[in-house]
Design a protein around this motif. Structure first.
Motif, PDB file in Angstrom:
ATOM      1  N   CYS A  45      12.707  72.638  32.143  1.00 38.81           N
ATOM      2  CA  CYS A  45      11.540  72.901  32.995  1.00 38.81           C
ATOM      3  C   CYS A  45      10.659  71.657  33.108  1.00 38.81           C
ATOM      4  O   CYS A  45      10.078  71.398  34.169  1.00 38.81           O
ATOM      5  CB  CYS A  45      10.744  74.082  32.452  1.00 38.81           C
ATOM      6  SG  CYS A  45      11.539  75.687  32.694  1.00 38.81           S
ATOM      7  N   LEU A  50       9.071  72.747  36.469  1.00 36.39           N
ATOM      8  CA  LEU A  50       8.933  74.188  36.684  1.00 36.39           C
ATOM      9  C   LEU A  50       7.949  74.765  35.676  1.00 36.39           C
ATOM     10  O   LEU A  50       7.863  74.284  34.542  1.00 36.39           O
ATOM     11  CB  LEU A  50      10.281  74.889  36.506  1.00 36.39           C
ATOM     12  CG  LEU A  50      11.227  75.028  37.699  1.00 36.39           C
ATOM     13  CD1 LEU A  50      12.499  75.726  37.253  1.00 36.39           C
ATOM     14  CD2 LEU A  50      10.576  75.771  38.855  1.00 36.39           C
ATOM     15  N   PRO A  55      10.518  81.341  32.833  1.00 32.46           N
ATOM     16  CA  PRO A  55      11.895  80.968  32.474  1.00 32.46           C
ATOM     17  C   PRO A  55      12.218  81.162  31.003  1.00 32.46           C
ATOM     18  O   PRO A  55      13.304  81.653  30.667  1.00 32.46           O
ATOM     19  CB  PRO A  55      11.955  79.485  32.864  1.00 32.46           C
ATOM     20  CG  PRO A  55      10.976  79.344  33.971  1.00 32.46           C
ATOM     21  CD  PRO A  55       9.846  80.264  33.602  1.00 32.46           C
ATOM     22  N   LYS A 126      12.793  74.025  45.017  1.00 36.36           N
ATOM     23  CA  LYS A 126      12.455  75.030  44.004  1.00 36.36           C
ATOM     24  C   LYS A 126      13.578  76.028  43.774  1.00 36.36           C
ATOM     25  O   LYS A 126      13.870  76.409  42.634  1.00 36.36           O
ATOM     26  CB  LYS A 126      11.176  75.764  44.413  1.00 36.36           C
ATOM     27  CG  LYS A 126      10.565  76.572  43.279  1.00 36.36           C
ATOM     28  CD  LYS A 126       9.152  76.998  43.590  1.00 36.36           C
ATOM     29  CE  LYS A 126       8.518  77.682  42.383  1.00 36.36           C
ATOM     30  NZ  LYS A 126       7.113  78.072  42.630  1.00 36.36           N
ATOM     31  N   LYS A 129      16.219  74.514  41.638  1.00 37.66           N
ATOM     32  CA  LYS A 129      15.757  74.384  40.244  1.00 37.66           C
ATOM     33  C   LYS A 129      16.070  75.661  39.467  1.00 37.66           C
ATOM     34  O   LYS A 129      16.544  75.613  38.328  1.00 37.66           O
ATOM     35  CB  LYS A 129      14.259  74.091  40.210  1.00 37.66           C
ATOM     36  CG  LYS A 129      13.879  72.701  40.702  1.00 37.66           C
ATOM     37  CD  LYS A 129      12.368  72.521  40.709  1.00 37.66           C
ATOM     38  CE  LYS A 129      11.983  71.148  41.277  1.00 37.66           C
ATOM     39  NZ  LYS A 129      10.513  70.959  41.302  1.00 37.66           N
ATOM     40  N   TYR A 130      15.803  76.815  40.087  1.00 39.21           N
ATOM     41  CA  TYR A 130      16.072  78.092  39.409  1.00 39.21           C
ATOM     42  C   TYR A 130      17.571  78.365  39.311  1.00 39.21           C
ATOM     43  O   TYR A 130      18.038  78.949  38.321  1.00 39.21           O
ATOM     44  CB  TYR A 130      15.363  79.235  40.139  1.00 39.21           C
ATOM     45  CG  TYR A 130      13.884  79.316  39.819  1.00 39.21           C
ATOM     46  CD1 TYR A 130      13.463  79.795  38.581  1.00 39.21           C
ATOM     47  CD2 TYR A 130      12.921  78.912  40.743  1.00 39.21           C
ATOM     48  CE1 TYR A 130      12.109  79.875  38.271  1.00 39.21           C
ATOM     49  CE2 TYR A 130      11.561  78.985  40.433  1.00 39.21           C
ATOM     50  CZ  TYR A 130      11.166  79.460  39.202  1.00 39.21           C
ATOM     51  OH  TYR A 130       9.833  79.526  38.893  1.00 39.21           O
ATOM     52  N   LEU A 133      18.726  76.280  36.492  1.00 38.70           N
ATOM     53  CA  LEU A 133      18.208  76.851  35.247  1.00 38.70           C
ATOM     54  C   LEU A 133      19.101  77.989  34.760  1.00 38.70           C
ATOM     55  O   LEU A 133      19.409  78.087  33.562  1.00 38.70           O
ATOM     56  CB  LEU A 133      16.782  77.353  35.460  1.00 38.70           C
ATOM     57  CG  LEU A 133      16.095  78.005  34.255  1.00 38.70           C
ATOM     58  CD1 LEU A 133      15.886  76.993  33.137  1.00 38.70           C
ATOM     59  CD2 LEU A 133      14.772  78.635  34.663  1.00 38.70           C
TER      60      LEU A 133
END
Length: 296
Positions: A45, A50, A55, A126, A129-130, A133
């Protein structure tokens, strides 16, 4: 304190903690890697900027649920989980869940490889990014746990063997690259990695796989004839995909403009720096284990 000494001490503590947790019990192994996951999520993160609270909460909850499900599935063999909500009833077979999670992870792994070789990527949106993750950080930790159960019950030798191969590959890739390396592997991402080092790391990992199959893994007679081939394939997976995993993390760090993912291990960086190879390798090794019974 001397930097080399600091690096040696923190590395020794890390290895001792890792091996003792793996060998002590299933629970200690699951708990340690749960802690590693929380730290790796925090570090990732930070890398991609993030918010950390959700998360970390989601990763902890999901990891705990799947790990317990996997553990009790082994204890009760083909356990079926039933989720009931008022008049709604849903039965989820664990094997189907494993296939779904593996498919998601492999798709994200392909996305990671595309990300690695795409020179035009200078930032990450974004949604991506998730996605990273979940598929690059969270789910690989799940498969590290699943690998440790092998075909049937918890088997610490499997996961220790995997880490030995990764350490062998990393160590000899560095030594060979430093001594005879002349041709850069992917200079724009990791200037110190060389093709010679990459080949040397893979070759020594294969040799380590041979030693593991002959001297460390005590299998049944019917399995021992194939153990050399099996561990050779795993060593090749580690050598090739472990290096790719290392480079992918380097790409994330290069975009973020930082050297290390964290500072928890003096001289080594963060947990993500130490586990970047194994988290990328774990889903592929798990896939290999699923295919193995059909080709044996």
């Amino acid at each position: 304190m001397n930097e080399t000494l600091k690096r040696g001490i923190s590395g020794a503590v890390y290895i001792a903690l890792l091996l003792s947790s793996i060998l002590f019990s299933t629970e200690s192994f699951i708990v340690l890697f749960g802690i590693f996951l929380i730290i790796a999520t925090f570090e990732f993160c930070n890398l991609v900027q993030l918010n950390k609270i959700f998360p970390i909460f989601f990763a902890t909850l999901f990891y705990s649920f799947i790990s317990l499900l996997s553990f009790y599935k082994v204890e009760t063999e083909n356990y079926i989980t039933k989720i009931q909500n008022r008049n709604f009833k849903f039965a989820l077979d664990i094997e189907q869940l494993n296939i779904l999670l593996l498919a998601i992870t492999l798709i994200v792994s392909i996305k990671c490889i595309v990300f690695l070789f795409d020179d035009g990527v200078q930032s990450i949106n974004k949604l991506s990014k998730y996605i990273y993750l979940i598929g690059y950080i969270l789910l690989p930790f799940i498969f590290i746990i699943k690998i440790s159960f092998g075909i049937k019950d918890y088997n610490p030798k499997i996961i220790i063997g995997l880490f030995i191969l990764i350490w062998t590959n990393d160590t000899f890739a560095y030594l060979v690259g430093k001594s005879i390396g002349k041709h850069k592997l992917l200079e724009r991402i990791s200037p110190k990695k060389t093709i010679e080092g990459f080949i040397g790391g893979v070759l020594f990992a294969v040799f380590a796989g041979f030693l593991i199959s002959k001297l460390y893994i005590k299998a049944s007679p019917s399995f021992s004839e194939k153990s050399i081939l099996i561990w050779t394939i795993i060593a090749l997976i580690v050598g090739i995909f472990g290096t790719i995993g290392d480079l992918i993390e380097s790409k994330f760090k290069r975009i973020a403009g930082i050297k290390d993912s964290g500072k928890i291990m003096p001289g080594h960086g963060g947990i993500l720096d130490r586990l970047d190879s194994v988290i990328f390798v774990a889903p592929i090794v798990y896939l290999f284990y699923q295919i193995l019974p059909y080709v044996s």
